[in-house]
Scaffold this motif. Structure first.
Motif, PDB file in Angstrom:
ATOM      1  N   ASN A 220       0.852  -1.183   0.000  1.00 56.89           N
ATOM      2  CA  ASN A 220       0.000   0.000   0.000  1.00 56.89           C
ATOM      3  C   ASN A 220       0.892   1.238   0.000  1.00 56.89           C
ATOM      4  O   ASN A 220       2.058   1.166   0.375  1.00 56.89           O
ATOM      5  CB  ASN A 220      -0.886  -0.012   1.248  1.00 56.89           C
ATOM      6  CG  ASN A 220      -2.144   0.805   1.100  1.00 56.89           C
ATOM      7  OD1 ASN A 220      -2.338   1.503   0.112  1.00 56.89           O
ATOM      8  ND2 ASN A 220      -3.020   0.701   2.092  1.00 56.89           N
ATOM      9  N   SER A 221       0.365   2.352  -0.420  1.00 53.02           N
ATOM     10  CA  SER A 221       1.207   3.548  -0.435  1.00 53.02           C
ATOM     11  C   SER A 221       0.389   4.815  -0.528  1.00 53.02           C
ATOM     12  O   SER A 221      -0.727   4.827  -1.061  1.00 53.02           O
ATOM     13  CB  SER A 221       2.195   3.504  -1.612  1.00 53.02           C
ATOM     14  OG  SER A 221       1.511   3.418  -2.835  1.00 53.02           O
TER      15      SER A 221
ATOM     16  N   PRO B  60      -0.155   7.917  -2.569  1.00 57.43           N
ATOM     17  CA  PRO B  60       0.158   8.202  -3.976  1.00 57.43           C
ATOM     18  C   PRO B  60       1.328   9.168  -4.114  1.00 57.43           C
ATOM     19  O   PRO B  60       1.471  10.098  -3.323  1.00 57.43           O
ATOM     20  CB  PRO B  60      -1.148   8.831  -4.501  1.00 57.43           C
ATOM     21  CG  PRO B  60      -2.217   8.306  -3.600  1.00 57.43           C
ATOM     22  CD  PRO B  60      -1.582   8.162  -2.255  1.00 57.43           C
TER      23      PRO B  60
ATOM     24  N   SER C 252       4.538   8.423  -3.696  1.00 59.78           N
ATOM     25  CA  SER C 252       5.525   8.191  -2.639  1.00 59.78           C
ATOM     26  C   SER C 252       6.548   7.129  -3.018  1.00 59.78           C
ATOM     27  O   SER C 252       7.225   6.591  -2.147  1.00 59.78           O
ATOM     28  CB  SER C 252       4.820   7.788  -1.334  1.00 59.78           C
ATOM     29  OG  SER C 252       4.098   8.862  -0.798  1.00 59.78           O
TER      30      SER C 252
ATOM     31  N   THR D 117       5.700   4.420  -5.214  1.00 53.65           N
ATOM     32  CA  THR D 117       4.943   3.174  -5.328  1.00 53.65           C
ATOM     33  C   THR D 117       5.621   2.178  -6.252  1.00 53.65           C
ATOM     34  O   THR D 117       5.782   1.001  -5.906  1.00 53.65           O
ATOM     35  CB  THR D 117       3.520   3.475  -5.848  1.00 53.65           C
ATOM     36  OG1 THR D 117       2.890   4.422  -4.981  1.00 53.65           O
ATOM     37  CG2 THR D 117       2.697   2.211  -5.936  1.00 53.65           C
ATOM     38  N   HIS D 118       6.011   2.623  -7.442  1.00 52.50           N
ATOM     39  CA  HIS D 118       6.620   1.713  -8.411  1.00 52.50           C
ATOM     40  C   HIS D 118       7.962   1.189  -7.923  1.00 52.50           C
ATOM     41  O   HIS D 118       8.326   0.043  -8.187  1.00 52.50           O
ATOM     42  CB  HIS D 118       6.800   2.416  -9.764  1.00 52.50           C
ATOM     43  CG  HIS D 118       5.522   2.632 -10.506  1.00 52.50           C
ATOM     44  ND1 HIS D 118       4.655   3.640 -10.192  1.00 52.50           N
ATOM     45  CD2 HIS D 118       4.970   1.953 -11.545  1.00 52.50           C
ATOM     46  CE1 HIS D 118       3.612   3.590 -11.012  1.00 52.50           C
ATOM     47  NE2 HIS D 118       3.778   2.583 -11.836  1.00 52.50           N
TER      48      HIS D 118
ATOM     49  N   ARG E 261       7.173  -1.539  -5.288  1.00 58.92           N
ATOM     50  CA  ARG E 261       6.537  -2.659  -5.981  1.00 58.92           C
ATOM     51  C   ARG E 261       7.541  -3.453  -6.802  1.00 58.92           C
ATOM     52  O   ARG E 261       7.582  -4.693  -6.730  1.00 58.92           O
ATOM     53  CB  ARG E 261       5.432  -2.128  -6.904  1.00 58.92           C
ATOM     54  CG  ARG E 261       4.694  -3.216  -7.674  1.00 58.92           C
ATOM     55  CD  ARG E 261       3.926  -2.639  -8.859  1.00 58.92           C
ATOM     56  NE  ARG E 261       4.821  -2.183  -9.915  1.00 58.92           N
ATOM     57  CZ  ARG E 261       4.412  -1.758 -11.114  1.00 58.92           C
ATOM     58  NH1 ARG E 261       3.123  -1.708 -11.377  1.00 58.92           N
ATOM     59  NH2 ARG E 261       5.285  -1.373 -12.022  1.00 58.92           N
TER      60      ARG E 261
ATOM     61  N   GLN F 197      -7.514   0.002  -5.501  1.00 56.86           N
ATOM     62  CA  GLN F 197      -7.940   1.180  -4.759  1.00 56.86           C
ATOM     63  C   GLN F 197      -9.355   0.912  -4.251  1.00 56.86           C
ATOM     64  O   GLN F 197      -9.990  -0.084  -4.629  1.00 56.86           O
ATOM     65  CB  GLN F 197      -7.891   2.427  -5.641  1.00 56.86           C
ATOM     66  CG  GLN F 197      -6.495   2.680  -6.228  1.00 56.86           C
ATOM     67  CD  GLN F 197      -6.430   3.941  -7.058  1.00 56.86           C
ATOM     68  OE1 GLN F 197      -6.420   5.041  -6.532  1.00 56.86           O
ATOM     69  NE2 GLN F 197      -6.371   3.779  -8.376  1.00 56.86           N
TER      70      GLN F 197
ATOM     71  N   TRP G 108      -0.783  -4.674  -5.058  1.00 57.41           N
ATOM     72  CA  TRP G 108      -0.341  -3.321  -4.723  1.00 57.41           C
ATOM     73  C   TRP G 108      -1.422  -2.321  -5.086  1.00 57.41           C
ATOM     74  O   TRP G 108      -2.320  -2.590  -5.893  1.00 57.41           O
ATOM     75  CB  TRP G 108       0.956  -2.988  -5.454  1.00 57.41           C
ATOM     76  CG  TRP G 108       0.929  -3.399  -6.909  1.00 57.41           C
ATOM     77  CD1 TRP G 108       0.355  -2.727  -7.944  1.00 57.41           C
ATOM     78  CD2 TRP G 108       1.440  -4.619  -7.463  1.00 57.41           C
ATOM     79  NE1 TRP G 108       0.496  -3.434  -9.112  1.00 57.41           N
ATOM     80  CE2 TRP G 108       1.167  -4.608  -8.855  1.00 57.41           C
ATOM     81  CE3 TRP G 108       2.121  -5.718  -6.932  1.00 57.41           C
ATOM     82  CZ2 TRP G 108       1.531  -5.647  -9.703  1.00 57.41           C
ATOM     83  CZ3 TRP G 108       2.492  -6.760  -7.778  1.00 57.41           C
ATOM     84  CH2 TRP G 108       2.197  -6.707  -9.152  1.00 57.41           C
TER      85      TRP G 108
ATOM     86  N   HIS H  53      -3.268   1.906  -3.874  1.00 63.60           N
ATOM     87  CA  HIS H  53      -3.465   2.992  -2.914  1.00 63.60           C
ATOM     88  C   HIS H  53      -4.798   2.710  -2.214  1.00 63.60           C
ATOM     89  O   HIS H  53      -5.848   3.151  -2.674  1.00 63.60           O
ATOM     90  CB  HIS H  53      -3.543   4.355  -3.607  1.00 63.60           C
ATOM     91  CG  HIS H  53      -2.346   4.690  -4.441  1.00 63.60           C
ATOM     92  ND1 HIS H  53      -1.058   4.471  -4.021  1.00 63.60           N
ATOM     93  CD2 HIS H  53      -2.256   5.259  -5.681  1.00 63.60           C
ATOM     94  CE1 HIS H  53      -0.226   4.881  -4.960  1.00 63.60           C
ATOM     95  NE2 HIS H  53      -0.919   5.354  -5.979  1.00 63.60           N
TER      96      HIS H  53
ATOM     97  N   ASN I  14      -4.598   7.349   3.843  1.00 59.25           N
ATOM     98  CA  ASN I  14      -3.674   6.413   3.203  1.00 59.25           C
ATOM     99  C   ASN I  14      -2.461   6.090   4.055  1.00 59.25           C
ATOM    100  O   ASN I  14      -1.692   5.184   3.720  1.00 59.25           O
ATOM    101  CB  ASN I  14      -3.193   6.954   1.850  1.00 59.25           C
ATOM    102  CG  ASN I  14      -4.265   6.901   0.794  1.00 59.25           C
ATOM    103  OD1 ASN I  14      -5.079   7.819   0.684  1.00 59.25           O
ATOM    104  ND2 ASN I  14      -4.305   5.839   0.014  1.00 59.25           N
TER     105      ASN I  14
ATOM    106  N   TYR J  11       9.898   6.124   2.060  1.00 58.75           N
ATOM    107  CA  TYR J  11      10.550   6.174   0.751  1.00 58.75           C
ATOM    108  C   TYR J  11      12.018   6.561   0.874  1.00 58.75           C
ATOM    109  O   TYR J  11      12.889   5.974   0.231  1.00 58.75           O
ATOM    110  CB  TYR J  11       9.800   7.181  -0.135  1.00 58.75           C
ATOM    111  CG  TYR J  11      10.521   7.569  -1.398  1.00 58.75           C
ATOM    112  CD1 TYR J  11      10.547   6.726  -2.503  1.00 58.75           C
ATOM    113  CD2 TYR J  11      11.176   8.805  -1.488  1.00 58.75           C
ATOM    114  CE1 TYR J  11      11.210   7.098  -3.673  1.00 58.75           C
ATOM    115  CE2 TYR J  11      11.830   9.181  -2.646  1.00 58.75           C
ATOM    116  CZ  TYR J  11      11.846   8.320  -3.736  1.00 58.75           C
ATOM    117  OH  TYR J  11      12.510   8.687  -4.879  1.00 58.75           O
TER     118      TYR J  11
END
Length: 260
Positions: A30-31, A33, A35, A37-38, A41, A60, A80, A82, A160, A174
């Motif tokens: 989860n993350s 947005p 931050s 994410t990719h 992941r 989501q 994965w 948000h 989130n 991050y």
């Protein structure tokens, strides 16, 4: 509704190059947005068989019910998205290993503003691009949101990130990932990625460094900063006034997340 236009994902080819062990538990990344994410992941994907990776959807709240199978303890997928905190989300993730990725709100504002102005972000805010709005105004939009079009920083971090704290979710910053990518040969870097993967239910194999390097390669992220075509220059660091506005809009947030 905004649409994200990205490049084709080819990381599965890299994943197949390595010997993979089956997941023994369900994992959800989860993350907040924008931050990283990719980055998170793709690193974790390098340690999970392709057939156990949930590619049906980026999960989501609006599509949660259609993707509940991703959280099935019997199937044990890595997925994965948000996913904001709600009763439905908490129930869906009851038996999953749950990682929540956060980012310093000061830097997050810059990343969100760049994304608003990028060609990759298509939606009801296209009219602010190409110099139509001053950079400082876009930074303020990233902080306070835009009525009926984009939520505020406070709302995003409330649901989130903050609301997941104190639960079984593991909070990952991050900046800590980025810092430890620079010291993969250092015992501290090894300890960090061992802990991260352990929280995902994955043992650290001998070739972990090569996998992390491949997964963290920014060419695999269509939303990495250098892969965005931004129509207005955004400052490298958040101006002093906008820093004060972040503190005004979300007092105590940076301290809660460990940035103060």
């Amino acid at each position: 509704m905004a649409v994200i236009v990205g490049q084709k994902d080819t990381l599965h080819v890299e994943v197949d190059r390595f010997e993979q062990r089956a997941l023994t538990s369900t994992v959800f990344l989860n993350s907040v947005p924008k931050s990283g994410t990719h980055l998170l992941r793709n690193i974790v994907r390098m340690f999970v068989p392709n057939e156990q990776q949930w590619h049906n959807a980026f999960i989501q709240y609006p599509n949660l019910r259609a993707n509940l199978q991703a959280f099935s303890p019997a199937r044990r997928y890595l997925s994965w998205g948000h996913l904001l905190f709600t009763d439905d989300s908490a129930l869906a993730l009851r038996d999953a290993r749950h990682i929540v990725l956060v980012r310093d709100p000061y830097d997050w504002v810059l990343a969100r503003a760049r994304f608003f102005l990028s060609d990759e972000f298509q939606g009801p805010m296209n009219h602010i691009k190409n110099g139509a709005a001053h950079a400082e105004d876009v930074l303020n939009m990233a902080i306070f949101g835009v009525h009926d079009r984009a939520p505020s920083l406070r709302d995003i971090y409330d649901f989130n990130a903050a609301a997941w704290m104190g639960s079984r979710a593991v909070i990952v910053r991050y900046e800590d990932i980025v810092e430890n990518l620079r010291r993969l040969e250092d015992p501290k870097g090894e300890r960090f990625f061992r802990d991260l993967l352990t929280d995902c239910g994955v043992d650290l194999p001998e070739d972990w460094r090569e996998r992390v390097r491949i997964g963290s390669d920014r060419k695999h992220s269509s939303t990495a900063r250098e892969n965005l075509k931004v129509t207005v220059d955004i400052p490298e660091t958040l101006p002093a006034t906008q820093r004060r506005l972040v503190d005004y809009a979300a007092p105590g947030l940076r301290q809660l997340l460990g940035y103060v």
